[in-house]
Motif scaffolding. Structure first.
Motif, PDB file in Angstrom:
ATOM      1  N   LEU A 228     -60.607  -1.859   3.796  1.00 57.82           N
ATOM      2  CA  LEU A 228     -60.893  -1.078   2.593  1.00 57.82           C
ATOM      3  C   LEU A 228     -60.079  -1.589   1.410  1.00 57.82           C
ATOM      4  N   VAL A 229     -58.771  -1.749   1.641  1.00 64.40           N
ATOM      5  CA  VAL A 229     -57.891  -2.219   0.570  1.00 64.40           C
ATOM      6  C   VAL A 229     -58.282  -3.640   0.158  1.00 64.40           C
ATOM      7  N   GLY A 230     -58.546  -4.491   1.171  1.00 62.48           N
ATOM      8  CA  GLY A 230     -58.917  -5.871   0.880  1.00 62.48           C
ATOM      9  C   GLY A 230     -60.241  -5.956   0.142  1.00 62.48           C
ATOM     10  N   GLY A 231     -61.219  -5.173   0.598  1.00 64.20           N
ATOM     11  CA  GLY A 231     -62.537  -5.202  -0.020  1.00 64.20           C
ATOM     12  C   GLY A 231     -62.503  -4.660  -1.446  1.00 64.20           C
ATOM     13  N   TRP A 232     -61.707  -3.661  -1.635  1.00 64.89           N
ATOM     14  CA  TRP A 232     -61.655  -3.006  -2.937  1.00 64.89           C
ATOM     15  C   TRP A 232     -60.898  -3.853  -3.961  1.00 64.89           C
ATOM     16  N   PHE A 233     -59.717  -4.355  -3.530  1.00 57.71           N
ATOM     17  CA  PHE A 233     -58.831  -5.036  -4.488  1.00 57.71           C
ATOM     18  C   PHE A 233     -58.745  -6.535  -4.285  1.00 57.71           C
ATOM     19  N   SER A 234     -59.374  -7.082  -3.271  1.00 55.78           N
ATOM     20  CA  SER A 234     -59.279  -8.490  -2.859  1.00 55.78           C
ATOM     21  C   SER A 234     -58.133  -8.678  -1.873  1.00 55.78           C
ATOM     22  N   TYR A 235     -58.293  -9.764  -1.075  1.00 52.84           N
ATOM     23  CA  TYR A 235     -57.299 -10.031  -0.038  1.00 52.84           C
ATOM     24  C   TYR A 235     -56.123 -10.847  -0.567  1.00 52.84           C
ATOM     25  N   ASP A 236     -56.199 -11.251  -1.844  1.00 50.54           N
ATOM     26  CA  ASP A 236     -55.107 -12.047  -2.397  1.00 50.54           C
ATOM     27  C   ASP A 236     -53.862 -11.198  -2.568  1.00 50.54           C
ATOM     28  N   PRO A 237     -52.715 -11.843  -2.471  1.00 49.35           N
ATOM     29  CA  PRO A 237     -51.481 -11.121  -2.756  1.00 49.35           C
ATOM     30  C   PRO A 237     -51.480 -10.636  -4.212  1.00 49.35           C
ATOM     31  N   GLN A 238     -50.974  -9.454  -4.419  1.00 46.20           N
ATOM     32  CA  GLN A 238     -50.898  -8.893  -5.764  1.00 46.20           C
ATOM     33  C   GLN A 238     -49.427  -8.741  -6.146  1.00 46.20           C
ATOM     34  N   THR A 239     -49.118  -9.098  -7.363  1.00 48.44           N
ATOM     35  CA  THR A 239     -47.743  -8.900  -7.808  1.00 48.44           C
ATOM     36  C   THR A 239     -47.736  -7.881  -8.927  1.00 48.44           C
ATOM     37  N   PHE A 240     -46.595  -7.272  -9.137  1.00 51.88           N
ATOM     38  CA  PHE A 240     -46.503  -6.307 -10.235  1.00 51.88           C
ATOM     39  C   PHE A 240     -45.155  -6.442 -10.924  1.00 51.88           C
ATOM     40  N   PRO A 241     -45.117  -6.091 -12.227  1.00 50.18           N
ATOM     41  CA  PRO A 241     -43.851  -6.186 -12.950  1.00 50.18           C
ATOM     42  C   PRO A 241     -42.906  -5.079 -12.487  1.00 50.18           C
ATOM     43  N   VAL A 242     -41.625  -5.386 -12.426  1.00 48.01           N
ATOM     44  CA  VAL A 242     -40.648  -4.348 -12.107  1.00 48.01           C
ATOM     45  C   VAL A 242     -39.761  -4.127 -13.335  1.00 48.01           C
ATOM     46  N   PRO A 243     -39.126  -2.966 -13.414  1.00 46.57           N
ATOM     47  CA  PRO A 243     -38.275  -2.680 -14.569  1.00 46.57           C
ATOM     48  C   PRO A 243     -37.204  -3.748 -14.761  1.00 46.57           C
ATOM     49  N   GLU A 244     -36.852  -3.943 -16.017  1.00 45.66           N
ATOM     50  CA  GLU A 244     -35.887  -4.970 -16.411  1.00 45.66           C
ATOM     51  C   GLU A 244     -34.596  -4.923 -15.582  1.00 45.66           C
ATOM     52  N   PHE A 245     -34.058  -3.706 -15.415  1.00 44.49           N
ATOM     53  CA  PHE A 245     -32.733  -3.620 -14.758  1.00 44.49           C
ATOM     54  C   PHE A 245     -32.768  -4.139 -13.316  1.00 44.49           C
ATOM     55  N   MET A 246     -33.942  -4.047 -12.676  1.00 40.81           N
ATOM     56  CA  MET A 246     -34.027  -4.504 -11.285  1.00 40.81           C
ATOM     57  C   MET A 246     -33.985  -6.012 -11.179  1.00 40.81           C
ATOM     58  N   ARG A 247     -34.323  -6.668 -12.279  1.00 39.33           N
ATOM     59  CA  ARG A 247     -34.354  -8.127 -12.231  1.00 39.33           C
ATOM     60  C   ARG A 247     -32.990  -8.742 -12.520  1.00 39.33           C
ATOM     61  N   GLN A 248     -32.038  -7.889 -12.894  1.00 39.41           N
ATOM     62  CA  GLN A 248     -30.717  -8.430 -13.168  1.00 39.41           C
ATOM     63  C   GLN A 248     -29.948  -8.666 -11.883  1.00 39.41           C
ATOM     64  N   VAL A 249     -28.847  -9.392 -12.005  1.00 37.20           N
ATOM     65  CA  VAL A 249     -28.026  -9.613 -10.828  1.00 37.20           C
ATOM     66  C   VAL A 249     -26.658  -8.971 -11.014  1.00 37.20           C
ATOM     67  N   ALA A 250     -26.138  -8.480  -9.913  1.00 35.79           N
ATOM     68  CA  ALA A 250     -24.779  -7.944  -9.920  1.00 35.79           C
ATOM     69  C   ALA A 250     -23.915  -8.937  -9.161  1.00 35.79           C
ATOM     70  N   VAL A 251     -22.699  -9.119  -9.618  1.00 34.68           N
ATOM     71  CA  VAL A 251     -21.815 -10.054  -8.925  1.00 34.68           C
ATOM     72  C   VAL A 251     -20.858  -9.255  -8.046  1.00 34.68           C
ATOM     73  N   ILE A 252     -21.003  -9.453  -6.738  1.00 32.30           N
ATOM     74  CA  ILE A 252     -20.136  -8.760  -5.783  1.00 32.30           C
ATOM     75  C   ILE A 252     -19.427  -9.816  -4.955  1.00 32.30           C
ATOM     76  N   ALA A 253     -18.091  -9.804  -4.991  1.00 28.68           N
ATOM     77  CA  ALA A 253     -17.272 -10.785  -4.259  1.00 28.68           C
ATOM     78  C   ALA A 253     -17.766 -12.208  -4.530  1.00 28.68           C
ATOM     79  N   GLY A 254     -18.121 -12.459  -5.765  1.00 27.44           N
ATOM     80  CA  GLY A 254     -18.555 -13.806  -6.135  1.00 27.44           C
ATOM     81  C   GLY A 254     -20.018 -14.080  -5.863  1.00 27.44           C
ATOM     82  N   ALA A 255     -20.681 -13.204  -5.096  1.00 31.97           N
ATOM     83  CA  ALA A 255     -22.090 -13.432  -4.772  1.00 31.97           C
ATOM     84  C   ALA A 255     -22.978 -12.780  -5.825  1.00 31.97           C
ATOM     85  N   ARG A 256     -24.065 -13.468  -6.184  1.00 26.09           N
ATOM     86  CA  ARG A 256     -25.000 -12.920  -7.181  1.00 26.09           C
ATOM     87  C   ARG A 256     -26.102 -12.182  -6.436  1.00 26.09           C
TER      88      ARG A 256
END
Ligand SMILES: Nc1ncnc2c1ncn2[C@@H]1O[C@H](COP(=O)(O)OP(=O)(O)OP(=O)(O)O)[C@@H](O)[C@H]1O
Ligand SMILES: [Mg+2]
Lengths: 263, 297
Positions: free
Chosen positions: B116-144
């Motif tokens: 149903l989902v594939g037929g309705w929306f296609s079987y291709d992978p779909q991507t979506f934008p996420v809020p700006e803050f989620m795309r940022q990186v936090a530095v913890i113990a030197g790791a990004r």
């Protein structure tokens, strides 16, 4: 089943109605299969109010099966009338809500829940808070071990919890399956005393292997044999005839063991 | 291994564990309480992922991506609850005790969902934008560390704590815990256990849908088979953790998530998945009831 047959069955097998009043439970032609086996072949009996009726019979005769069928935990045919209302088609939880409390053969406490949580499951009944006071009075151990997991209780303590939780229910009928099963004699004494205290004036259908205990608690008796009610009457009458007792139950006065000697 | 790599792999593994936990916890409770092997559970996950994708790409009139994500989150969760509820109410309820039919029905729902989902929306992978803050990186113990990973972890922990609180502190929770152990005895105490069945299905659906939302963020997109693929790992997590135990599911999700990440990194992609299957086999051999599972009656 024809109605006059039911009346005859009640007249021959039912306990003396003049003492107990109209029966709280009327069982007619209860028929139960378990897997391939035909266990009950038309069991009929009455339970009179405000007294303890013992349901007796040899091992494997179908006593537990009878109680499970009364609660609709097993499918059965026949007629069960409780407090004037037929129970056919009524599911387990509604039968219990109508006033039947149950103490199962193997206690079946919720082992992962604490003692307090086990009791709390039964606290939604009307008047349960006052009853909890009584239960704690009869079984002080349950108060002391409130926060202990029920699975870590001893067998006797689990039996007290199983009884306690049924006693929170303002039931019109208590079904109790072998409360002394697997308990040490000293603990049996304790449980029997508590039962005596807790069931004064209550209506109880009690399954009990220990004839001494049954004699101590029950006034009436129903004996199952080969899938039907083989005998019913008063407990005193039953034990008066040693030969019959031995024939029906496989034990007699001379051989039966019991709690008395341990006191 | 440098500390940075260790921290990055740990956080990523724990994020994945969070997604596993969300889909597996409902599965575990449903099996524990009702003996139902719910193969439709992957669909609840897919519903969450696709609802999020749909809102994020179609609700452009909500200009703030953060607000749009919040709306997506709510809609996806409610849809998951509804689909879970409906699955129990209209399908599973008729077949309690009939395991073969249950498996066929829930498998059917699951496959129909993919089609149903594939037929309705296609079987291709779909991507979506996420809020700006989620795309940022936090530095913890030197790791990004991508903030999205931390968010996934935080939401999962909050839901774990919430679920445990409901199970431990509410009457519904008490009934569910008792029912997982011995359903018949719950009924014999005058409680209508079937009500809990519906509730557990709905809540399981909601949690799996949230798993789908976070999974969409974690894997940067959704596909129709998304939920079905996750379901396999969710089952492994449930069995290792112990059927019916939420705590066990959480512990097992962490073990599986971390194992996968670390092994995949050091031994090559794909080896991690294999290791997880070995973990499952070892658990079944040494402790068939699972880490925190009880032998049910
Ligand atoms: N699940 C089952 N499938 C088939 N037969 C069963 C099942 N459970 C019990 N039975 C059989 O039903 C018969 C009646 O069992 P039931 O437990 O009612 O006996 P009982 O009178 O309570 O015995 P006891 O005194 O030992 O408790 C027994 O012969 C038993 O073997
Ligand atoms: Mg028995």
């Amino acid at each position: 089943m024809p109605a006059d047959h039911a009346r005859t069955a009640a007249a021959t097998h039912g306990p003396d109605r003049s003492i107990g009043g109209a029966p709280i439970l009327e069982v007619r032609d209860l028929d139960v299969h378990r897997g391939e086996a035909h266990i009950l072949h038309g069991v009929s009996f009455d339970v009179a109010p405000n007294r303890v009726t013992a349901l007796l019979g040899r091992n494997g005769v179908g006593k537990t099966t009878t109680l499970l069928s009364l609660l609709a935990l097993l499918p059965s045919t026949g007629e069960v009338v409780f407090d004037g209302d037929p129970l056919s088609g009524v599911p387990t939880h509604l039968r219990v809500q109508r006033g039947i409390a149950y103490v199962p053969e193997d206690r079946e406490v919720f082992s992962q829940l604490t003692v307090e949580e086990n009791l709390r499951l039964a606290m939604s009944w009307e008047g349960a808070s006052e009853r909890l006071g009584l239960v704690h009075e009869v079984f002080p151990e349950l108060k002391r071990r409130e926060s202990q997991k029920a699975g870590s209780l001893s067998g006797g303590q689990q039996q007290m919890l199983s009884l306690g939780r049924a006693l929170l229910h303002p039931a019109k009928l208590l079904l109790i399956d072998e409360p002394t099963k697997g308990l040490a004699p000293i603990v049996i004494t304790e449980v029997v005393d508590a039962l005596q205290q807790a069931t004064t004036d209550a209506t109880v259908l009690l399954v009990e292997q220990n004839l001494r205990v049954a004699e101590e608690l029950a006034t009436d008796a129903i004996v199952l044999d080969e899938g039907v009610v083989a005998w019913s009457g008063t407990m005193d009458d039953l034990v008066a005839d040693d030969e019959r007792t031995r024939g029906l139950l496989g034990v007699g006065r001379a051989t039966r063991g019991g709690a008395e000697g341990q006191r | 291994m440098s500390l940075q790599v260790f921290v990055l792999l740990s956080v990523t593994g724990l994020g994945l564990a969070g997604v596993y936990f969300l889909i597996a916890s409902g599965l575990s409770l449903i099996f524990g309480l009702m003996d139902v092997l719910n193969l439709a559970h992957g669909l609840f996950f897919t519903v969450g992922g696709y609802a999020t994708w749909w809102v994020m790409t179609r609700f452009q009139w909500i200009e703030s991506l953060g607000l749009r994500f919040l709306v997506a989150f709510l809609i996806a969760t409610v849809l998951g609850l509804a689909v879970g509820w409906a699955t129990e109410r209209f399908f599973v309820r008729r077949f309690y005790g009939d395991h073969v039919t249950q498996i066929l029905i829930t498998l059917g729902i699951s496959l129909a969902g993919v089609a149903l989902v594939g037929g309705w929306f296609s079987y291709d992978p779909q991507t979506f934008p996420v809020p700006e803050f989620m795309r940022q990186v936090a530095v913890i113990a030197g790791a990004r560390i991508p903030v999205s990973r931390l968010l996934i972890l935080a939401i999962s922990v909050v839901l774990l704590v919430g679920l445990l609180a409901v199970l431990r502190r509410t009457r519904h929770g008490l009934i569910i815990r008792a029912g997982v152990e011995n359903r018949q005895m719950v009924q014999a105490m005058g409680i209508d256990v079937a009500k809990s069945f519906t509730l557990v299905f709905a809540v399981g659906g909601g949690l799996a849908a949230i798993g789908g939302i976070l999974g969409g963020v974690f894997f940067a997109g959704v596909t129709p088979e998304f939920g079905l693929n996750m379901l396999i790992f969710a089952f492994i997590v449930v069995v290792i953790g112990g059927l019916g135990s939420v705590e066990g599911t959480a512990l097992s999700a962490v073990i599986v998530g971390l194992t996968q990440q670390f092994v995949n990194f050091f031994a090559g992609a794909g080896v991690g998945d294999l290791t997880v299957v070995v973990l499952l086999a070892v658990t079944l051999l040494l402790r068939p009831q699972g880490l925190l599972g009880e032998v049910a009656r």
